[in-house]
Motif scaffolding. Structure first.
Motif, mmCIF file in Angstrom:
data_model
loop_
_atom_site.group_PDB
_atom_site.id
_atom_site.type_symbol
_atom_site.label_atom_id
_atom_site.label_comp_id
_atom_site.label_asym_id
_atom_site.label_seq_id
_atom_site.Cartn_x
_atom_site.Cartn_y
_atom_site.Cartn_z
ATOM 1 N N GLY A 146 0.933 -1.452 0.038
ATOM 2 C CA GLY A 146 0.115 -0.017 0.010
ATOM 3 C C GLY A 146 0.825 1.374 0.029
ATOM 4 O O GLY A 146 0.296 2.238 -0.351
ATOM 5 N N THR A 149 0.495 3.628 -2.858
ATOM 6 C CA THR A 149 -0.691 4.292 -3.135
ATOM 7 C C THR A 149 -0.552 5.688 -2.333
ATOM 8 O O THR A 149 -1.612 6.675 -2.450
ATOM 9 N N SER A 171 -0.652 -7.201 0.767
ATOM 10 C CA SER A 171 -1.443 -6.341 1.546
ATOM 11 C C SER A 171 -0.564 -5.883 2.804
ATOM 12 O O SER A 171 -0.518 -4.785 3.103
ATOM 13 N N PRO A 178 -3.867 0.463 2.219
ATOM 14 C CA PRO A 178 -3.569 1.393 0.903
ATOM 15 C C PRO A 178 -4.594 2.704 0.804
ATOM 16 O O PRO A 178 -5.505 2.507 1.467
ATOM 17 N N PRO A 180 -7.793 4.234 -0.344
ATOM 18 C CA PRO A 180 -8.531 5.427 0.404
ATOM 19 C C PRO A 180 -8.653 4.760 1.836
ATOM 20 O O PRO A 180 -9.283 5.531 2.666
ATOM 21 N N ARG A 182 -6.066 4.351 4.292
ATOM 22 C CA ARG A 182 -4.871 4.712 5.012
ATOM 23 C C ARG A 182 -5.208 5.073 6.310
ATOM 24 O O ARG A 182 -6.085 5.703 6.639
ATOM 25 N N ASN A 186 -5.564 -2.717 8.012
ATOM 26 C CA ASN A 186 -5.658 -3.379 6.592
ATOM 27 C C ASN A 186 -6.269 -4.524 6.514
ATOM 28 O O ASN A 186 -6.294 -5.282 7.483
ATOM 29 N N TRP A 190 -7.890 -5.463 0.359
ATOM 30 C CA TRP A 190 -7.504 -4.180 -0.207
ATOM 31 C C TRP A 190 -6.454 -3.864 -0.932
ATOM 32 O O TRP A 190 -6.119 -3.029 -1.627
ATOM 33 N N HIS A 193 -6.290 -2.308 -4.379
ATOM 34 C CA HIS A 193 -6.143 -0.793 -4.724
ATOM 35 C C HIS A 193 -4.592 -0.485 -4.807
ATOM 36 O O HIS A 193 -4.178 0.203 -5.733
ATOM 37 N N THR A 194 -3.699 -1.402 -4.232
ATOM 38 C CA THR A 194 -2.449 -1.335 -4.642
ATOM 39 C C THR A 194 -1.929 -1.838 -6.155
ATOM 40 O O THR A 194 -1.084 -1.396 -6.771
ATOM 41 N N ALA A 196 -4.225 -1.785 -8.565
ATOM 42 C CA ALA A 196 -4.581 -0.714 -9.420
ATOM 43 C C ALA A 196 -3.585 0.560 -9.673
ATOM 44 O O ALA A 196 -3.172 1.001 -10.866
ATOM 45 N N LYS A 197 -2.951 0.833 -8.477
ATOM 46 C CA LYS A 197 -1.820 1.796 -8.630
ATOM 47 C C LYS A 197 -0.749 1.373 -9.480
ATOM 48 O O LYS A 197 -0.284 1.881 -10.410
#
Ligand SMILES: [Zn+2]
Length: 228
Positions: A146, A149, A171, A178, A180, A182, A186, A190, A193-194, A196-197
């Motif tokens: 994360g 991000t 994760s 990550p 949104p 943060r 965790n 999630w 999201h990492t 995706a970045k």
């Protein structure tokens, strides 16, 4: 879907092993001594127990070096790391490596691992490009968490440097949620999201890259998964 549950001390590794035993289809455990705990690690006393835990594990670790926090003396960290590399060689397991602000010594221990025929993953990697290149040249994987991000993350070049067949995302739950999320506790899910970045930075399609990173994890850790 699979979860690699990190056992970063003898106590936590026993819990991870129990979780894996209860969920053999998708939870896989590791066992190791985190560099933070290296001071309490005694090769004579602890290696037999670690070896026993590793009998049902997919990797040795987290192990490594953390000279940022220096929670254990550096010599103790190096001793524990070297002992775990030797154990990985003996048991034909990969290693999950934590390294922070310890580039020179990590480089030299990666050399030892390479001589011993041990590969692994540089977990939650935020180090230099040159150390990543040393690991990649030795056949290792590089994993991002994360952290990539976060607003303060600037090294997108690093995310592009790792070839796709050596790329992992993780994760690091319960840490490093990550954006949104943060600051929250965790959750493994999630990691999307990492992913995706990393995908956006590399110009890859996230679902497709997710398939690649899952295959990579399965290959590295030798996960016995049912076909999807
Ligand atoms: Zn770590």
């Amino acid at each position: 879907m699979a979860v690699v549950c990190i056992g970063e001390s003898l106590e936590v590794a026993a819990l991870a092993a129990a979780l894996a035993a209860q969920n053999p289809a998708f939870v896989f455990a590791t066992a190791g001594i985190h560099p933070h705990d290296a001071a309490g690690f005694d090769v004579q006393r602890d290696i037999p127990r670690l070896r026993e835990l590793l009998g049902a594990a997919v990797a040795v670790g987290e192990c490594g070096l953390d000279y940022h926090y220096d929670n254990s003396p550096r010599q103790a960290q190096r001793t524990a790391f070297a002992a775990q590399i030797a154990l990985a060689a003996e048991m034909h397991l990969p290693v999950v490596v934590h390294t922070r602000e310890a580039e020179d010594d990590t480089r030299s221990l990666l050399g030892e691992a390479r001589s011993a025929g041990v590969i692994g993953v540089m977990h939650c990697y935020t180090g230099s490009h040159s150390l990543a290149e040393v690991a990649l040249a030795a056949g290792w994987y590089v994993s991002f968490s994360g952290i990539v991000t976060f607003n303060k993350w600037t090294d997108n070049e690093l995310l592009r440097l790792v070839p796709r067949e050596r790329l992992l995302v993780e994760s690091d739950s319960p840490y490093l949620a990550p954006v949104p999320f943060r600051g929250k506790r965790n959750e493994p899910a999630w990691v999307a999201h990492t992913l995706a970045k990393v995908s956006a930075v590399r110009g890859d399609e996230a679902l497709e890259l997710g398939r690649v990173t899952a295959d990579n994890a399965q290959r590295l850790f030798g996960l016995a998964l049912e076909p999807a």
